[in-house]
Design a protein around this motif. Structure first.
Motif, PDB file in Angstrom:
ATOM      1  N   TYR A   1       0.850  -1.201   0.000  1.00 24.99           N
ATOM      2  CA  TYR A   1       0.000   0.000   0.000  1.00 24.99           C
ATOM      3  C   TYR A   1       0.881   1.245   0.000  1.00 24.99           C
ATOM      4  O   TYR A   1       2.065   1.192   0.336  1.00 24.99           O
ATOM      5  N   ARG A   2       0.275   2.364  -0.363  1.00 26.46           N
ATOM      6  CA  ARG A   2       1.044   3.616  -0.404  1.00 26.46           C
ATOM      7  C   ARG A   2       1.359   4.128   0.991  1.00 26.46           C
ATOM      8  O   ARG A   2       2.463   4.570   1.265  1.00 26.46           O
ATOM      9  N   THR A   3       0.393   4.050   1.906  1.00 23.21           N
ATOM     10  CA  THR A   3       0.608   4.613   3.254  1.00 23.21           C
ATOM     11  C   THR A   3       0.407   3.553   4.326  1.00 23.21           C
ATOM     12  O   THR A   3      -0.274   2.537   4.103  1.00 23.21           O
ATOM     13  N   ALA A   4       0.981   3.813   5.494  1.00 27.91           N
ATOM     14  CA  ALA A   4       0.843   2.889   6.620  1.00 27.91           C
ATOM     15  C   ALA A   4      -0.614   2.819   7.077  1.00 27.91           C
ATOM     16  O   ALA A   4      -1.092   1.765   7.510  1.00 27.91           O
ATOM     17  N   ARG A   5      -1.332   3.961   6.989  1.00 29.63           N
ATOM     18  CA  ARG A   5      -2.732   3.973   7.417  1.00 29.63           C
ATOM     19  C   ARG A   5      -3.576   3.012   6.583  1.00 29.63           C
ATOM     20  O   ARG A   5      -4.352   2.220   7.123  1.00 29.63           O
ATOM     21  N   GLU A   6      -3.380   3.039   5.260  1.00 33.62           N
ATOM     22  CA  GLU A   6      -4.127   2.130   4.389  1.00 33.62           C
ATOM     23  C   GLU A   6      -3.775   0.675   4.701  1.00 33.62           C
ATOM     24  O   GLU A   6      -4.629  -0.205   4.709  1.00 33.62           O
ATOM     25  N   LYS A   7      -2.467   0.440   4.975  1.00 31.85           N
ATOM     26  CA  LYS A   7      -2.016  -0.925   5.272  1.00 31.85           C
ATOM     27  C   LYS A   7      -2.712  -1.451   6.530  1.00 31.85           C
ATOM     28  O   LYS A   7      -3.239  -2.576   6.539  1.00 31.85           O
ATOM     29  N   PHE A   8      -2.714  -0.659   7.596  1.00 32.19           N
ATOM     30  CA  PHE A   8      -3.319  -1.133   8.847  1.00 32.19           C
ATOM     31  C   PHE A   8      -4.833  -1.271   8.724  1.00 32.19           C
ATOM     32  O   PHE A   8      -5.426  -2.157   9.355  1.00 32.19           O
ATOM     33  N   ASP A   9      -5.463  -0.437   7.923  1.00 28.06           N
ATOM     34  CA  ASP A   9      -6.912  -0.595   7.686  1.00 28.06           C
ATOM     35  C   ASP A   9      -7.186  -1.952   7.045  1.00 28.06           C
ATOM     36  O   ASP A   9      -8.143  -2.646   7.409  1.00 28.06           O
ATOM     37  N   ALA A  10      -6.339  -2.322   6.060  1.00 30.28           N
ATOM     38  CA  ALA A  10      -6.516  -3.610   5.376  1.00 30.28           C
ATOM     39  C   ALA A  10      -6.278  -4.767   6.340  1.00 30.28           C
ATOM     40  O   ALA A  10      -6.981  -5.790   6.280  1.00 30.28           O
ATOM     41  N   ILE A  11      -5.298  -4.623   7.245  1.00 28.74           N
ATOM     42  CA  ILE A  11      -5.015  -5.689   8.216  1.00 28.74           C
ATOM     43  C   ILE A  11      -6.195  -5.890   9.150  1.00 28.74           C
ATOM     44  O   ILE A  11      -6.631  -7.023   9.399  1.00 28.74           O
TER      45      ILE A  11
ATOM     46  N   VAL B   1      -0.908 -12.064  14.441  1.00 28.94           N
ATOM     47  CA  VAL B   1      -0.408 -10.876  13.748  1.00 28.94           C
ATOM     48  C   VAL B   1       0.980 -10.548  14.288  1.00 28.94           C
ATOM     49  O   VAL B   1       1.148 -10.313  15.499  1.00 28.94           O
ATOM     50  N   GLY B   2       1.969 -10.540  13.423  1.00 25.14           N
ATOM     51  CA  GLY B   2       3.340 -10.252  13.838  1.00 25.14           C
ATOM     52  C   GLY B   2       3.714  -8.809  13.574  1.00 25.14           C
ATOM     53  O   GLY B   2       3.481  -8.295  12.474  1.00 25.14           O
TER      54      GLY B   2
ATOM     55  N   LYS C   1       4.411  -0.656  17.606  1.00 25.39           N
ATOM     56  CA  LYS C   1       3.486  -0.978  16.493  1.00 25.39           C
ATOM     57  C   LYS C   1       2.381  -1.917  16.978  1.00 25.39           C
ATOM     58  O   LYS C   1       1.233  -1.805  16.542  1.00 25.39           O
ATOM     59  N   SER C   2       2.732  -2.854  17.876  1.00 24.11           N
ATOM     60  CA  SER C   2       1.709  -3.793  18.353  1.00 24.11           C
ATOM     61  C   SER C   2       0.648  -3.059  19.171  1.00 24.11           C
ATOM     62  O   SER C   2      -0.537  -3.370  19.086  1.00 24.11           O
ATOM     63  N   GLU C   3       1.077  -2.044  19.950  1.00 26.29           N
ATOM     64  CA  GLU C   3       0.106  -1.284  20.749  1.00 26.29           C
ATOM     65  C   GLU C   3      -0.781  -0.416  19.859  1.00 26.29           C
ATOM     66  O   GLU C   3      -1.973  -0.250  20.119  1.00 26.29           O
ATOM     67  N   MET C   4      -0.179   0.114  18.778  1.00 22.23           N
ATOM     68  CA  MET C   4      -0.978   0.915  17.841  1.00 22.23           C
ATOM     69  C   MET C   4      -2.044   0.043  17.165  1.00 22.23           C
ATOM     70  O   MET C   4      -3.211   0.429  17.052  1.00 22.23           O
ATOM     71  N   LEU C   5      -1.655  -1.155  16.729  1.00 23.86           N
ATOM     72  CA  LEU C   5      -2.604  -2.069  16.093  1.00 23.86           C
ATOM     73  C   LEU C   5      -3.676  -2.503  17.095  1.00 23.86           C
ATOM     74  O   LEU C   5      -4.854  -2.641  16.739  1.00 23.86           O
TER      75      LEU C   5
ATOM     76  N   GLY D   1      -9.569 -16.793  17.765  1.00 22.06           N
ATOM     77  CA  GLY D   1      -8.618 -16.081  18.621  1.00 22.06           C
ATOM     78  C   GLY D   1      -7.728 -15.148  17.809  1.00 22.06           C
ATOM     79  O   GLY D   1      -7.318 -15.477  16.697  1.00 22.06           O
ATOM     80  N   VAL D   2      -7.445 -13.960  18.366  1.00 18.28           N
ATOM     81  CA  VAL D   2      -6.575 -12.987  17.696  1.00 18.28           C
ATOM     82  C   VAL D   2      -5.417 -12.670  18.639  1.00 18.28           C
ATOM     83  O   VAL D   2      -5.635 -12.240  19.777  1.00 18.28           O
ATOM     84  N   THR D   3      -4.197 -12.887  18.175  1.00 17.65           N
ATOM     85  CA  THR D   3      -3.005 -12.655  18.994  1.00 17.65           C
ATOM     86  C   THR D   3      -2.044 -11.752  18.244  1.00 17.65           C
ATOM     87  O   THR D   3      -1.715 -12.022  17.087  1.00 17.65           O
ATOM     88  N   ILE D   4      -1.618 -10.659  18.900  1.00 16.88           N
ATOM     89  CA  ILE D   4      -0.608  -9.762  18.320  1.00 16.88           C
ATOM     90  C   ILE D   4       0.712 -10.048  19.029  1.00 16.88           C
ATOM     91  O   ILE D   4       0.782 -10.022  20.256  1.00 16.88           O
ATOM     92  N   ALA D   5       1.761 -10.325  18.265  1.00 15.78           N
ATOM     93  CA  ALA D   5       3.049 -10.689  18.874  1.00 15.78           C
ATOM     94  C   ALA D   5       4.192  -9.939  18.216  1.00 15.78           C
ATOM     95  O   ALA D   5       4.198  -9.738  17.002  1.00 15.78           O
ATOM     96  N   THR D   6       5.157  -9.499  19.035  1.00 11.97           N
ATOM     97  CA  THR D   6       6.382  -8.922  18.483  1.00 11.97           C
ATOM     98  C   THR D   6       7.348 -10.050  18.134  1.00 11.97           C
ATOM     99  O   THR D   6       7.067 -11.210  18.390  1.00 11.97           O
ATOM    100  N   ASN D   7       8.500  -9.701  17.577  1.00 10.01           N
ATOM    101  CA  ASN D   7       9.479 -10.705  17.112  1.00 10.01           C
ATOM    102  C   ASN D   7       9.776 -11.765  18.151  1.00 10.01           C
ATOM    103  O   ASN D   7       9.880 -12.935  17.840  1.00 10.01           O
ATOM    104  N   MET D   8       9.970 -11.330  19.406  1.00  9.13           N
ATOM    105  CA  MET D   8      10.474 -12.251  20.425  1.00  9.13           C
ATOM    106  C   MET D   8       9.387 -13.137  21.011  1.00  9.13           C
ATOM    107  O   MET D   8       9.687 -14.071  21.742  1.00  9.13           O
ATOM    108  N   ALA D   9       8.152 -12.835  20.744  1.00 12.94           N
ATOM    109  CA  ALA D   9       7.071 -13.509  21.465  1.00 12.94           C
ATOM    110  C   ALA D   9       6.946 -14.975  21.081  1.00 12.94           C
ATOM    111  O   ALA D   9       7.035 -15.329  19.915  1.00 12.94           O
TER     112      ALA D   9
END
Length: 907
Positions: free
Chosen positions: A415-425, A441-442, A448-452, A486-494
């Motif tokens: 996507y062109r912008t981060a906003r459009e990308k996160f909307d699609a996610i 969701v990685g 970034k995980s808190e923003m999502l 179930g929906v899980t958001i994880a950073t690299n180390m998780a």
């Protein structure tokens, strides 16, 4: 093209290697029915039989088939898990000292038991290295059931153990622990003063779990133990006030040599003042318990008498700043070592800054290369195969999955912008939840995980957010990430070390939900209910398409992306994965998104639309390869610089062990004293120099300073036909006589104890100061490239010279201390024991000296050879024993010459 045809006909190197291993797998399978017929005691007894075979001369390869078959049967009986054939292949790869790449969910933890058991039978110890304390504890308890059943002991190393507990853990046949703990224990061991206090045994074999994380990601920063220097502000200030009260005849200053020393009158004067203010509580200044006070007095004396304000340094902003003697510029951030800078700060009454000094450091590369045999396992290593081969001499072997992978990997959406990308996610997450498909969701950062998470909250989508703060909670949450919807958001180390099982992880749920229930009937009822719930959830999740993995951004390394993707599709389960990117992502910006953005606008890309094409994936992969190659170059250059220090570290650590194991270091002390006297004589009376060129006064002063003796050097120099060797011989005779008298006065036992204690202390202090000097050298060495000189070669040369200088200073310092020191015969032996470090030691993973590593140039590492200590007895009647004679001692043949000039001469 020809390569592709050859691979089709003959198979890849990986395929050919696995083919050779399959014969051993068949042999292991052939024993299965035979071992199943054994009783538990008979199966346990096989360990003793295998150990006996090793003791009779067989190798580990000879007993491999029997050992692996034994472990497989023990695992079936203790854990209810039977090793698959592909897991046996993984175990063979580990035993051969290679890296096994096995997909997530293939049971790497169980695989490690095969090689660990086989290599532990000899009793030399096996280390299994994990990424965090939780996994070390879990694996030692979980896999430990197999080892204990087979009669092997298991230990675990975690952060809060004392030395006795650590010794017990390292003494076990198999020891689990984290990379940091193993590395710090190695450094701490080489700071001990007694062999019996060391916790680690000689290295034998290590299996590194998540080997790419530990040996590559975490290898960028070294392990460092630092500690407060033994100095404090108040002591500096109190000693500083005494120096202006000294008279001119209390000290001797040599401006040419930049040295200043107290005279006998000065020593008496300073002792009186120190006693008056309560700093000198007993004995005289040179008593063994006052060594620290001598250091402070000497540094304060240097600060007042040798260093001048606005010439050597300036005072600005409540700081003492050194002035470069060649350029006249201020050297911000640089400080004099050994407490001299604090002495200057006390002199100028500015704030005395407390310094932490590096006591010991090592990179993970050099630590793990200490193991004679090393292996590892991970889900993602192939992309870094060249680095593993070049740095660690480890080959990577791709182990096939037990069942075919059914995961569908979709092309990336850009996507062109981060906003459009996160909307699609968020939209895709909502769709998955609606059809009850579990989602992982990685993200690349906690931010970034808190923003999502905030975006999902706005859409009222329930979810879990993971971070790296609480390993045990992470493992539990990841174990439940496969429940339907179930929906899980994880950073690299998780979530490392725990599988995401569709429907939920039954074992983890039972462990947590039944932990506080004692009633057996209630436990049985809840167990049945949880099992039914998990089975039902698995069926729903499978019907919905399995785990959907969503990547919110591409990482710099393909390996990290593959780790995330590999969470889905375990053990033949269905699954899907997709990465969402935007031109505002870091990798895309580096890749050149400005031109791409303009091109996309011209092509008429609308708001919310994305580009999807396999070519985009290939282009991104090439960009990632470039970043990986650059990071590899940085790590390689770091290692080349550390290799120079590593060669010196090996020499010092080996020397310390020899000193600690020796009951009598007197011969080493004598050698050092003789070499120190030779250095002094050669400095003032160069070989083949005319007598009128001799610096007789300088030699006399040096002898007084170092040996605390007033020898008639001037009278000797006036004798007819006298040469430098004769003067050196007389100095040695006089100093040997003095030290023999001192040893006779105090008793040989006390003298030997003092010699050993002081030698270890002085060696450690010299090594710490040397580390500090090397740090300073490395910080600025990159600038040599501007002068068309290779920084690495320059660093090698200067580091070698500094090491030689350190050895010269070490010899002079220990000789001077022993010559000056006065002992109380009734002293408690504990007073003579080496002191414990003052203040807490700080363990860290940061080293600012590595910040500009990109500028460092390539070259091979320098090598330094250790000179072994001579301890064998010399028999004048037996020439075969003469090789043990000290180089500076009289030759045993009776010629009167030094050994090095007679039978010890190098032809």
């Amino acid at each position: 093209m020809f390569g592709a045809i050859a691979r089709r006909v003959f198979g890849t190197a990986n395929d050919r290697l696995l083919k050779t291993f399959k014969a051993q797998v068949a042999a292991i399978n052939a024993l299965e029915s035979q071992l199943q017929a054994l009783s538990d005691d008979e199966l346990r007894g096989r360990t003793a039989l295998l150990r006996e075979r090793l003791e009779k001369g067989e190798t580990e390869d000879d007993i491999l088939v029997d050992a692996f078959a034994t472990v497989r049967e023990a695992a079936r009986r203790t854990l209810g898990q039977r090793h698959f054939d592909v897991q046996l292949l993984g175990g063979l790869v580990l035993h051969k000292g290679m890296i096994a790449e096995m997909r997530t969910g293939e049971g790497k933890t169980l695989v490690s038991t095969l090689a660990a058991y086989l290599n532990a039978i000899s009793g030399k110890g096996v280390h299994v290295v994990t990424v965090n304390d939780y996994l070390a504890k879990r694996d030692s308890e979980w896999m430990g059931q197999i080892f204990r059943f087979l009669g092997l002991s298991v230990g675990v190393i975690v952060h809060d153990l004392n030395d006795v507990e650590r010794q017990a853990a390292y003494g076990a046949d198999i020891t689990y622990g984290t990379n940091n703990e193993f590395g710090f224990d190695y450094l701490r061991d080489n700071m001990k003063f007694r062999l019996e206090e060391m916790v680690q045994r000689p290295f034998h074999f290590a299996i590194v779990d998540e080997v790419d994380s530990i040996l590559i990601d975490e290898a960028r920063t070294p392990l460092i133990i630092s500690g407060p220097t033994e100095d404090n502000s108040e002591l500096y200030q109190r000693v500083d006030k005494l120096i202006p009260q000294l008279a001119d005849d209390d000290f001797e200053k040599d401006e040419k040599a930049r040295s200043v020393n107290l005279t006998e009158a000065g020593v008496e004067h300073i002792e009186a003042m120190l006693t008056e203010i309560g700093l000198l509580k007993s004995g005289n200044l040179y008593d063994v318990q006052n060594v620290n006070l001598v250091h402070h007095v000497n540094q304060a004396l240097r600060a007042h008498k040798l260093f001048t304000r606005d010439v050597d340094y300036i005072v600005t902003d409540d700081k003492v700043v050194i002035i470069d003697e060649f350029t006249g510029r201020m050297m911000e951030g640089r400080r004099y070592s050994e407490g001299l800078h604090q002495a200057l700060e006390a002199k100028e009454t500015v704030t005395i800054q407390n310094e932490n000094q590096t006591l010991a450091s090592i990179t993970f590369q050099n630590y793990f290369r200490l193991y004679p045999k090393l292996s590892g396992m991970t889900g993602t290593a192939m992309t870094e195969a060249s680095e593993f081969a070049e740095i660690y001499n480890l080959d990577v072997v791709d182990i096939p999955t037990n069942l075919p992978v059914q995961r569908k990997d979709a092309d990336d959406e850009v996507y062109r912008t981060a906003r459009e990308k996160f909307d699609a996610i968020v939209e895709l997450v909502a769709e998955c939840r609606e059809r009850r498909q579990p989602v992982l969701v990685g993200t690349v950062s906690i931010e970034k995980s808190e923003m999502l998470s905030e975006l999902l909250k706005k859409k009222k989508i329930p979810h879990e957010v993971l971070n790296a703060r609480h390993h045990e909670r992470e493992a539990y949450i990841v174990s439940l990430a496969g429940v339907p919807g179930g929906v899980t958001i994880a950073t690299n180390m998780a979530g490392r070390g725990t599988d995401i099982q569709l429907g939920g992880n039954l074992d983890m749920r039972l462990r947590h939900e039944l932990a506080n229930i004692a009633d057996e009937a209630e436990r049985a009822r809840l167990t049945a209910a949880i099992k039914a719930e998990v089975e039902e959830g698995k069926a729903v999740a499978l019907a919905a398409g399995g785990l959907y993995v969503i990547g919110t951004e591409r990482h710099e390394s393909r390996r990290i992306d593959n780790q995330l993707r590999g969470r889905s599709g375990r053990q033949g389960d269905p699954g899907a994965s997709k990465f969402f990117l935007s031109l505002e992502d870091d990798l895309m910006r580096i890749f050149g998104s400005q031109r791409m953005d303009g091109m996309l606008q011209k092509l008429g890309l609308q708001e919310g639309e994305a580009i999807v094409h396999p070519w985009i994936n290939k282009a991104l992969e090439k960009a990632q390869q470039k970043v990986e190659a650059r990071n590899f170059d940085i790590r390689k250059n770091l290692l080349k610089f550390d290799d120079v220090m590593n060669d010196q570290r090996k020499v010092i650590y080996e020397q310390r062990k020899e000193l600690m194991s020796a009951t009598d270091v007197s011969q080493t002390i004598i050698d050092m004293r003789h070499e120190a006297s030779e250095d002094l004589v050669n400095k003032c009376i160069p070989p083949r120099a005319y007598p009128e060129q001799w610096d007789v006064n300088g030699l006399h002063e040096d002898i007084v300073r170092v040996f605390n003796m007033d020898l008639p050097i001037e009278e000797w120099s006036k004798e007819d036909g006298i040469a430098d060797q004769e003067i050196h011989h007389r100095v040695i005779e006089a100093t040997d006589r003095k030290m023999a008298e001192k040893a006779a006065n105090y008793g040989p036992d006390i003298m030997r104890m003092v010699e050993k204690s002081l030698l270890l202390q002085v060696l450690d202090q010299a090594w710490k100061d040397h580390l500090l000097t090397l740090d300073h050298l490395r910080q600025g060495i990159g600038l040599r490239a501007y002068g068309q000189r290779d920084p690495l070669n320059e660093y090698k040369r200067e580091a070698f010279n500094l090491f030689e200088e350190m050895l010269v200073l070490l010899r002079e310092k220990i000789t001077s201390l022993l010559a000056h020191i006065e002992l109380r015969v009734e002293a408690d032996p504990e007073e003579l024991a080496p002191p414990r470090p003052r203040g807490p030691m700080i363990e860290s993973r940061e080293d600012p000296a590595f910040a500009d590593a990109e500028r460092q140039a390539d070259a091979a590492a320098a090598g330094l050879q250790q000179q072994p200590m001579r301890t064998a007895a010399v028999n004048p009647a037996d020439p075969e024993t003469w090789a043990s004679t000290s180089r500076n001692a009289p030759c045993p043949c009776g010629s009167g010459k030094k050994y090095k000039h007679c039978h010890g001469a190098v032809n």
